[in-house]
Design an enzyme around this catalytic site. Structure first.
Site: not given
Length: 392
Positions: A127, A208, A210, A243
């Site tokens: 990212w 991470d 997400a 999300k």
């Protein structure tokens, strides 16, 4: 003073959003922005979130600050969602943050405080904001091989060879599931190999996560995180609720740290200290909704059911896209799309081909050919497949 400021590089995805909005074509397709959309092109408010907001509106009696770490009930609920029972609770520290990005930033800040000069190992690609934040903080960065451009899967051998060079207390940044931008994920066996390597090198993992619930399911998507947590002495986790709860603008996330039980109080204190330095008290509205949903059996069942609808809908789009491209190109070149997970896949198109899709068909994707699968629907899947075949 301000005259000394220098222009900063524009965010490519935000630029793409602006170009899409300015395009007058009615049949244009936005596959760039990393936001879930339903078949109508909207990002809906989840049913459980609506119900929780109504309950909160009726019952809430104050808007005063929470603690520096946020509401303890939120932190506990997020730790349970991500970690399950993989690690003893007396080893877990957590703070609420402004979204997953806030958690990432706080994690890097904590590492910089604890081990100045530690190298952060980042997947190639990752990212873009990972690299942007690390550059801003002036932290040393090394890339490790991750995505195989030929197979469109994970280059596990290259990844392990590169990470073998990590030093004790270096930070290894991993994606928990639904890798952004590639959609290619580690298997559980791969996670086990990573754990073996971490034990050997003494490097510290940061995960991470997400998109928990967007790939293979809530527990399956967290399986790698839980395996690592059970194997290593220290771990950082940046978790986002944007999300899987659909509350992007509420900026709801958590930074979770796993450490030795004897050092937990010091770790928790440093996390709270960092919150104080950066924004004092974290936002609470989204965090309170998440807490209500995760701790109320009725709301949780509703949320899990809708999240599963979202996940299965994206899998259906992946399968349809792979099938349409197989038909349009008369090849299996794009079959990997069905095997990837989450919102994103990188198609392997050149920047020139991406530009042609935008100019000739009004199809917008990031320059590296990352597409947001959730930006598609039954009507646009064959349109995209035909357009891609036309630029090959």
């Amino acid at each position: 003073m301000f005259a000394a400021l220098k222009p900063q590089p524009a965010d490519k995805i935000l630029q793409l959003i602006g170009q899409f909005k300015a395009d007058p074509r009615a049949d244009k397709i936005d596959l760039g922005v990393g936001v879930y959309k339903d078949a109508t092109g909207l990002t809906p408010i989840m049913r459980a979130v609506k119900a929780a907001e109504k309950q909160l509106w009726e019952a809430e009696t104050t808007k005063t600050y929470t603690g520096l770490a946020g509401d303890p009930a939120f932190n506990d609920a997020m730790a349970e969602l991500v970690l399950g029972n993989s690690v003893a609770k007396d080893r877990v520290s957590a703070v609420a943050t402004p979204g997953g990005t806030g958690a990432v930033r706080q994690a890097f800040e904590l590492v910089k405080m604890a081990k100045p000069g530690a190298t952060v190992w980042v997947s190639d690609p990752t990212w873009p904001n990972h690299l942007s934040i690390l550059k801003h903080l002036g932290m040393p960065v090394r890339l490790y091989r991750y995505f195989d451009a030929e197979t469109r899967g994970v280059d596990v051998a290259g990844m392990m060879a590169d990470l073998a060079g990590a030093a004790k207390d270096d930070l290894i940044l991993l994606h928990g599931c639904c890798h952004n931008p590639t959609g290619a994920n580690l298997t559980l066996a791969d996670w086990g190999a990573v754990a073996d390597l971490l034990e050997k090198t003494g490097a510290v993992p940061m995960i991470d996560i997400a998109y928990q619930g967007f790939g293979d399911g809530l527990d399956a998507d967290a399986a790698g995180v839980r395996l690592i947590a059970a194997r290593v002495p220290e771990l950082l986790i940046a978790a986002s609720c944007s999300k899987n709860f659909g509350i992007y603008r509420e900026r709801t996330g958590a930074l979770i740290a796993v450490s030795d039980a004897a050092g937990r109080e010091v770790t928790q204190g440093n996390l709270a200290y960092l919150n104080r330095q950066n924004y004092s008290f974290p936002p609470d509205h989204g965090a309170r909704l998440v807490t209500m949903i995760l701790t109320d059996p009725v709301l949780r069942r509703e949320w899990e059911a809708e999240l599963e609808e979202v996940r299965l809908g994206m899998l259906k789009l992946r399968e349809a896209m792979a099938a349409e491209l197989r038909k349009a190109t008369n090849s299996d070149r794009f079959d990997f799309i069905a095997a990837h997970r989450g919102m994103f896949s990188r198609l392997g198109l050149s920047e020139a081909q991406v530009e042609r899709l935008k100019a000739e068909a009004g199809i917008y994707m990031v320059g590296d050919s990352r597409i947001n699968i959730a930006g598609l629907n039954d009507r646009t899947v064959p349109v995209l497949a035909t357009a891609i075949a036309g630029v090959l």
